[in-house]
Design a protein around this motif. Sequence first.
Motif, short mmCIF file in Angstrom:
data_model
loop_
_atom_site.label_atom_id
_atom_site.label_comp_id
_atom_site.label_asym_id
_atom_site.label_seq_id
_atom_site.Cartn_x
_atom_site.Cartn_y
_atom_site.Cartn_z
N GLN A 1 49.59 132.24 161.98
CA GLN A 1 49.62 132.42 160.52
C GLN A 1 51.03 132.70 160.05
OE1 GLN A 1 46.81 135.13 158.86
NE2 GLN A 1 45.10 134.32 160.03
N ALA A 2 51.72 133.57 160.80
CA ALA A 2 53.08 133.92 160.41
C ALA A 2 53.98 132.71 160.47
CB ALA A 2 53.60 135.02 161.32
N ARG A 3 53.78 131.87 161.48
CA ARG A 3 54.60 130.66 161.60
C ARG A 3 54.37 129.74 160.41
NH1 ARG A 3 52.88 129.81 167.49
NH2 ARG A 3 52.20 127.78 166.75
N PRO B 1 66.14 134.90 142.48
CA PRO B 1 66.01 135.03 143.92
C PRO B 1 64.56 134.88 144.36
CG PRO B 1 67.29 136.83 142.99
CD PRO B 1 66.64 136.12 141.86
N ASN B 2 64.38 134.29 145.54
CA ASN B 2 63.03 134.09 146.05
C ASN B 2 62.78 134.95 147.26
OD1 ASN B 2 61.96 131.83 144.40
ND2 ASN B 2 63.80 130.85 145.17
N MET B 3 61.56 135.40 147.38
CA MET B 3 61.17 136.20 148.52
C MET B 3 60.37 135.31 149.45
SD MET B 3 60.61 139.99 148.39
CE MET B 3 59.23 140.57 147.51
N LEU B 4 60.51 135.55 150.74
CA LEU B 4 59.67 134.82 151.70
C LEU B 4 58.30 135.45 151.68
CD1 LEU B 4 61.49 133.96 155.00
CD2 LEU B 4 60.81 132.51 153.12
N GLY B 5 57.58 135.29 150.59
CA GLY B 5 56.31 135.99 150.49
C GLY B 5 55.20 135.09 150.03
N VAL B 6 55.16 133.88 150.58
CA VAL B 6 54.17 132.94 150.11
C VAL B 6 52.78 133.32 150.62
CG1 VAL B 6 54.27 131.31 152.03
CG2 VAL B 6 53.83 130.48 149.72
N GLY B 7 52.71 134.21 151.60
CA GLY B 7 51.44 134.56 152.23
C GLY B 7 50.36 135.00 151.27
N GLY C 1 55.90 136.29 165.49
CA GLY C 1 55.96 135.12 166.35
C GLY C 1 56.55 135.46 167.70
N ASP C 2 56.48 134.49 168.59
CA ASP C 2 57.00 134.74 169.93
C ASP C 2 58.52 134.56 169.91
OD1 ASP C 2 57.27 132.05 169.67
OD2 ASP C 2 55.53 131.59 170.92
N ARG C 3 59.10 134.81 171.07
CA ARG C 3 60.55 134.80 171.18
C ARG C 3 61.15 133.47 170.74
NH1 ARG C 3 63.86 138.10 173.84
NH2 ARG C 3 65.86 137.23 174.47
N ARG C 4 60.49 132.38 171.15
CA ARG C 4 61.02 131.06 170.85
C ARG C 4 61.03 130.81 169.34
NH1 ARG C 4 59.86 125.61 171.18
NH2 ARG C 4 57.67 125.98 170.77
N PHE C 5 59.90 131.18 168.70
CA PHE C 5 59.83 130.94 167.26
C PHE C 5 60.82 131.83 166.52
CE2 PHE C 5 58.10 131.38 162.96
CZ PHE C 5 58.03 130.05 162.63
N ILE D 1 56.29 127.28 155.40
CA ILE D 1 56.12 126.91 153.99
C ILE D 1 57.24 127.52 153.16
CG2 ILE D 1 54.63 127.07 151.97
CD1 ILE D 1 52.24 127.29 153.85
N ALA D 2 57.50 128.80 153.42
CA ALA D 2 58.44 129.51 152.56
C ALA D 2 59.86 129.00 152.69
CB ALA D 2 58.39 131.01 152.87
N THR D 3 60.22 128.47 153.87
CA THR D 3 61.62 128.08 154.07
C THR D 3 61.83 126.58 153.96
OG1 THR D 3 61.22 128.06 156.44
CG2 THR D 3 62.23 130.05 155.51
#
Lengths: 281, 274
Positions: free
Chosen positions: B184-186, B122-128, B209-213, B191-193
């Motif tokens: 940065q979060a975007r 399993p992968n984590m969305l943790g590329v940061g 991120g904002d509502r749209r993102f 990248i992660a997805t």
Amino acid sequence: MSLAELAAHSGLHRVGARPRFWSYLKQTWERRDFIVTMAEYRLRASVEGNRLGVLWLVLQPAINAAIYGAIFGMLQQDRGGPDFAQRVVIGVFLFQFFSNSLSKGAKSITGNQSLVQSLAFPRLTLPLAETIQNFLALLPSMALLVVVLPIMGHPPTWSWLLMIPILVLFSLFNAGVAMIAARLTVHVRDLTQLLPYISRILFYTSGVLFDVSRIFKTYPWVVRLFDFHPIYQVLQLARHSLMGIELTSTMYWAWFSIWAVATFVVGLLFFWVAEERYGRD
Amino acid sequence: MAEIDATEPRPATGDEATGSQPPVPASEDGRRPVVVVDDLHVKYRIWASGKAVRSGTKSSLLRSAKRGMRVVHALKGVSFVAYENESIGVIGSNGSGKSTLMRAITGLTPPESGAVYASSRPNMLGVGAALIPDLSGERNIRLGGLAMGIARKDIEAMRDEIVEFAELQDFIDLPMRTYSSGMQARLKFSIATVRDHEILIVDEALAVGDRRFRKRSEDRIRAIRDNAGTVFLVSHSMGSIRDTCSRVIWLNKGELVMDGPTDEVVSAYEESRK
């Protein structure tokens, strides 16, 4: 049917299990692009913020060598031996590759905790990337040697090419040291406090600033002992190939090759055994 | 419990969670289990003085030098089975063990006892954590992709898609430290997805991120799930959980409180917090 049986029945594997040694090496090899890119980018990031940027990779070791050369040149007067300045420059530049691999390699797991806890990859990549980063940082100072040595009276010769195998062996040795230090630091954090002293002791006992055969002229057995000192060996080999100094023993190539390969292999095994441990705490 | 077809979510008692014969889910409908968590215990060992501050006592260097090992029992026998194509929300108050469970599922935190089995890692969305703030977004895309194990040539091919999804076309050559936290979060999320994950863990990533993102990233999570993937979503936002998840696991103090359809578990959870 228990959950474990269900998992086995469905063909699932235990997550996080340490792979066998060969497949571990294979997985690490598959990450070679990551290792090299991480090394290169981290080196870039470490200097690019400065006004002089990459130039610091030359300036920093040069200033280091100048200070040590000046102080110990004055202290030792003529006991420093012939070509004292050249010996010190080569010694300081190469020793820095070792000491950085030791001190930064030791932090390669503990200093990357968030990375270790968020992405899965063979942890071996971290000490290896650290070693490669230090190797890349060494290259500008090696280029400086190519410029400076002819000015100091040592025109280039074919034996300069021997630096290539020397640096390959030295990199293997340093990578082994980094892997061992990385795992030890995971078990005992206090080591990072101790390492600067170990590194400094080695600096003064590896013949970086002293001509060992001259200083210990009255104690031949000490000189003989230095023939087995891996860092002294690599410094002498480099001085031999660049300045043509005499080696006290023709076995230096063999000895250092054994040191380098043995340290690297022991480091790999030692690091691999604790692979599952690195994510904890 | 793990019987996700059950219409009545049953609270898991300690006996059941640590019992020698955990109930095994019926999979008559032929769905394939992709993650099996079997009586998982995780303990953290922390070297610290661990003494509570007391007023009136002299705090001297000598006293604090007396250090001991604190053991934090973060997960106390959690068991469940996740099937392919499921998206599972993980909820619970702070410190309930959600992130520890996710890290144990990815194999990043070794279990004290019990085990996690999975069809692929399993992968984590943790590329940061792999990215370097001083470098440009461009270089960080390459570094992050390599850290996730994507081949170099594939990253070059995915590069435009990442930049476009992150909406950073104009800033991709600037150092990442100059980005706003939302930017940065975007970038990290994009990248992660970018790659299809068979089993993906999203830890609070949608809260940025904002509502749209946020809307677009939820769509992307759904797309990953529809691509025969299994998604775990850790969030405090019950809105995100209701929108994205079909099943929810509720943790409290390292124990599994409830496991069942989203509506029922979320309602019970919200009820308990009133």
